[in-house]
Design a protein around this motif. Structure first.
Motif, PDB file in Angstrom:
ATOM      1  N   ARG A 303       0.849  -1.055  -0.224  1.00 32.64           N
ATOM      2  CA  ARG A 303       0.207  -0.086  -0.095  1.00 32.64           C
ATOM      3  C   ARG A 303       0.731   1.498   0.172  1.00 32.64           C
ATOM      4  N   ASP A 304       1.743   0.864   0.722  1.00 33.27           N
ATOM      5  CA  ASP A 304       3.064   1.931   0.989  1.00 33.27           C
ATOM      6  C   ASP A 304       3.750   2.931  -0.366  1.00 33.27           C
ATOM      7  N   LEU A 305       3.715   1.415  -2.021  1.00 27.71           N
ATOM      8  CA  LEU A 305       3.526   1.580  -2.839  1.00 27.71           C
ATOM      9  C   LEU A 305       2.613   2.932  -3.837  1.00 27.71           C
ATOM     10  N   TYR A 306       1.336   3.437  -3.421  1.00 25.53           N
ATOM     11  CA  TYR A 306       0.353   3.865  -3.589  1.00 25.53           C
ATOM     12  C   TYR A 306       0.284   5.492  -4.085  1.00 25.53           C
ATOM     13  N   PRO A 307       0.707   6.272  -2.848  1.00 29.52           N
ATOM     14  CA  PRO A 307       1.057   7.303  -2.749  1.00 29.52           C
ATOM     15  C   PRO A 307       2.472   8.058  -3.361  1.00 29.52           C
ATOM     16  N   LEU A 308       3.661   6.890  -3.408  1.00 30.90           N
ATOM     17  CA  LEU A 308       4.098   7.193  -3.933  1.00 30.90           C
ATOM     18  C   LEU A 308       3.772   6.934  -6.038  1.00 30.90           C
ATOM     19  N   THR A 309       3.328   6.070  -6.234  1.00 35.91           N
ATOM     20  CA  THR A 309       2.926   5.755  -7.851  1.00 35.91           C
ATOM     21  C   THR A 309       1.996   7.856  -7.799  1.00 35.91           C
ATOM     22  N   ALA A 310       1.396   8.111  -7.132  1.00 36.86           N
ATOM     23  CA  ALA A 310       0.372   9.052  -7.321  1.00 36.86           C
ATOM     24  C   ALA A 310       1.431  10.193  -7.979  1.00 36.86           C
ATOM     25  N   ARG A 311       2.601  10.373  -6.926  1.00 39.21           N
ATOM     26  CA  ARG A 311       3.742  11.800  -6.344  1.00 39.21           C
ATOM     27  C   ARG A 311       4.418  11.362  -7.747  1.00 39.21           C
ATOM     28  N   VAL A 312       4.722  10.234  -8.537  1.00 41.42           N
ATOM     29  CA  VAL A 312       5.233  10.273 -10.032  1.00 41.42           C
ATOM     30  C   VAL A 312       4.631  10.768 -10.880  1.00 41.42           C
ATOM     31  N   LEU A 313       3.500  10.572 -11.047  1.00 37.83           N
ATOM     32  CA  LEU A 313       2.313  10.648 -11.751  1.00 37.83           C
ATOM     33  C   LEU A 313       2.232  12.416 -11.443  1.00 37.83           C
ATOM     34  N   HIS A 314       2.112  13.228 -10.929  1.00 38.07           N
ATOM     35  CA  HIS A 314       1.614  14.269 -10.660  1.00 38.07           C
ATOM     36  C   HIS A 314       3.063  15.407 -11.325  1.00 38.07           C
ATOM     37  N   GLU A 315       3.909  14.750 -11.411  1.00 38.74           N
ATOM     38  CA  GLU A 315       5.342  15.825 -11.962  1.00 38.74           C
ATOM     39  C   GLU A 315       5.133  15.256 -13.346  1.00 38.74           C
ATOM     40  N   MET A 316       4.666  14.026 -13.860  1.00 41.44           N
ATOM     41  CA  MET A 316       4.405  13.492 -15.823  1.00 41.44           C
ATOM     42  C   MET A 316       4.698  14.761 -16.487  1.00 41.44           C
ATOM     43  N   PRO A 317       4.724  15.259 -17.647  1.00 36.66           N
ATOM     44  CA  PRO A 317       4.184  15.468 -18.892  1.00 36.66           C
ATOM     45  C   PRO A 317       3.484  14.565 -19.518  1.00 36.66           C
ATOM     46  N   LEU A 318       2.819  15.620 -20.003  1.00 36.92           N
ATOM     47  CA  LEU A 318       1.645  14.834 -21.144  1.00 36.92           C
ATOM     48  C   LEU A 318       2.214  13.543 -21.414  1.00 36.92           C
ATOM     49  N   ALA A 319       3.199  13.867 -22.482  1.00 38.43           N
ATOM     50  CA  ALA A 319       3.777  13.155 -23.403  1.00 38.43           C
ATOM     51  C   ALA A 319       4.169  11.944 -22.502  1.00 38.43           C
ATOM     52  N   GLU A 320       4.767  11.823 -21.654  1.00 40.44           N
ATOM     53  CA  GLU A 320       4.665  10.232 -20.939  1.00 40.44           C
ATOM     54  C   GLU A 320       3.520   9.149 -20.744  1.00 40.44           C
ATOM     55  N   VAL A 321       2.224  10.220 -20.327  1.00 46.43           N
ATOM     56  CA  VAL A 321       0.925   9.440 -20.657  1.00 46.43           C
ATOM     57  C   VAL A 321      -0.013   9.569 -21.679  1.00 46.43           C
ATOM     58  N   ALA A 322       1.007  10.455 -22.619  1.00 44.79           N
ATOM     59  CA  ALA A 322      -0.755  10.356 -24.030  1.00 44.79           C
ATOM     60  C   ALA A 322      -0.861   9.182 -24.260  1.00 44.79           C
TER      61      ALA A 322
END
Length: 441
Positions: A303-322
């Protein structure tokens, strides 16, 4: 040159326990500018499968753990046989014929007598004729390495100074009766030949390390620096071993865990350093120090992985999740605006689809009984779309003026009526993305 290795058996998928070992060895090599070897331990032809070899490489690449060379033990059987013959010639490898049942009876007898359950070396007393008779009766025997009964000492990179009395350990079996080389002789030969300088692995290998040190010396090799990390437990300290099958890297990936979230956590878990989210593997390696890890069992909670995952995504530009945004159904013209609004409101990429469904098709309104008349009056004041960035502010001001409501009593019922939930993006930013408002009906 610092040289490390990760040596998985291709008999299943890599799990978080394997990852801990792989990551530590990888970071040691990268921090020192050395070599990291991926060694496939596939000496078991029955259980080793190419699909798992492919999966191991795929999982490591997903995490960003690159290797400088790959080796397969199945290509090196002739080398292992030559090493075995050298040990036979030097009187350090001897053939034994006890069945598993006979060995078990010996162990029980020793325990009943208050003695350690150590192999009694009875096979050393067999004559050539007795060995021939046993081969005729039982087939080829298994081969044990004859330990020198002395203290084996080394300074462990995590556990400190260690010492094991070889007389308290059974002579290890190196080759099975069917001729298959077990882990120890193959690993020792590889570490010698590949110039491995550092070996990091789980603390359950401490006794193996002691015997391997003697085998390395018997074969004329240089003993690498060993370090044994603690084993993972569940969040309450429970044994994790039975759950590792459900904590494979591909299962975590399928659940939406981001690779840098997993790497950042595992690079610090069990150390005195706080977990810090890193942007790339170079940054992880720069802050890695094996000496900061302790010997106590290490608690792991996925469960500790999901807050970290959210933080990773918050910093991502659109190009990486397009690709993920497009797969959720978002039109290309709205992709940038959609991502800017949603990036701070998702835990994993999988959440994008739900938010777009809300925007595209509307949400079932959630309206408390005491708010029904208020919401109906408010919806009558909602202008026709399309909405813009001012719609929410202008609308709520008009509703406030008409009803007298303010604060949470004003905003929350309207949010829940439009989105079906009491949390989410700023409504001023969300409104322009709403294509349908079901609460009108």
């Amino acid at each position: 040159m610092t040289t490390t290795r990760f040596a998985p058996s291709p008999t299943g998928y890599i799990h978080v326990g394997n990852l801990r070992t792989a990551l530590m060895n990888h970071l040691i090599a990268r921090k020192a500018g050395g070599t990291f070897i991926l060694r496939i331990d596939d000496t078991d032809p029955e259980r080793s499968k190419q699909e798992y070899v492919d999966a191991i490489q795929e999982d490591l690449e997903w995490l960003g753990l690159s290797w400088d060379r790959i080796e397969r033990q199945s290509d090196r059987l002739a080398r292992y046989e030559a090493a075995a013959q050298q040990l036979r010639d030097e009187g350090r490898l001897y053939e034994c014929f006890e069945t598993p049942t006979e060995l078990d009876l010996k162990r029980k007898k020793q325990l009943n007598m208050g003695k350690p359950p150590v192999y009694d070396r009875a096979a050393l007393a067999l004559s050539d004729a007795e060995k021939e008779a046993l081969r005729a009766e039982r087939g080829n025997g298994h081969w044990r390495f004859k330990l020198d009964h002395e203290r084996i000492e080394w300074t462990d990179g995590i556990l400190g100074d260690l010492s094991i009395d070889a007389a308290s350990v059974s002579d290890p079996v190196l080759i099975r009766g069917d001729g298959q080389f077990l882990y120890t002789p193959a690993s020792v030969c590889d570490d010698i030949d590949f110039g491995v300088t550092h070996v990091v692995r789980g603390s359950d290998h401490v006794t193996n390390t002691a015997t391997q040190i003697q085998i390395i010396k018997a074969l004329g090799g240089t003993v690498p620096e060993f370090a044994h990390h603690s084993l993972l437990t569940g969040p309450q300290g429970e044994a994790l071993s039975k759950r590792l099958g459900t904590l494979s890297l591909r299962d975590l990936r399928a659940a939406g865990v981001e690779p840098m979230a997993l790497v950042s956590l595992m690079a610090r878990l069990g150390s005195s350093d706080p977990v810090e989210l890193r942007a790339d593997m170079e940054a992880v390696a720069e802050g890695f120090d094996l000496g900061h890890f302790g010997s106590a069992p290490t608690k792991f909670d996925e469960r500790d992985l999901y807050p970290l995952t959210a933080r990773v995504l918050h910093e991502m530009p659109l190009a990486e999740v397009a690709g993920d945004v497009a797969a959720a159904g978002v039109p290309e013209a709205l992709a940038e605006e959609f991502w800017a609004v949603m990036r701070d409101n998702i835990t994993t990429r999988k959440d994008l689809a739900g938010w777009w469904q809300l925007c595209a098709n509307g949400a079932e309104p959630v309206i408390e009984d005491e708010d029904r008349a208020f919401v109906a009056e408010a919806m009558a004041l909602l202008p026709e779309g399309p909405f813009d960035g001012d719609t929410w502010g202008n609308w709520t001001k008009a509703v406030k003026d008409a009803t007298g409501r303010k604060g949470r009593g004003l905003f929350m019922p309207l949010r829940k009526a439009l989105t079906g939930q009491g949390h989410g993006p700023d409504m001023s930013a969300l409104m322009p993305l709403l294509q349908v408002v079901k609460a009108r009906g």
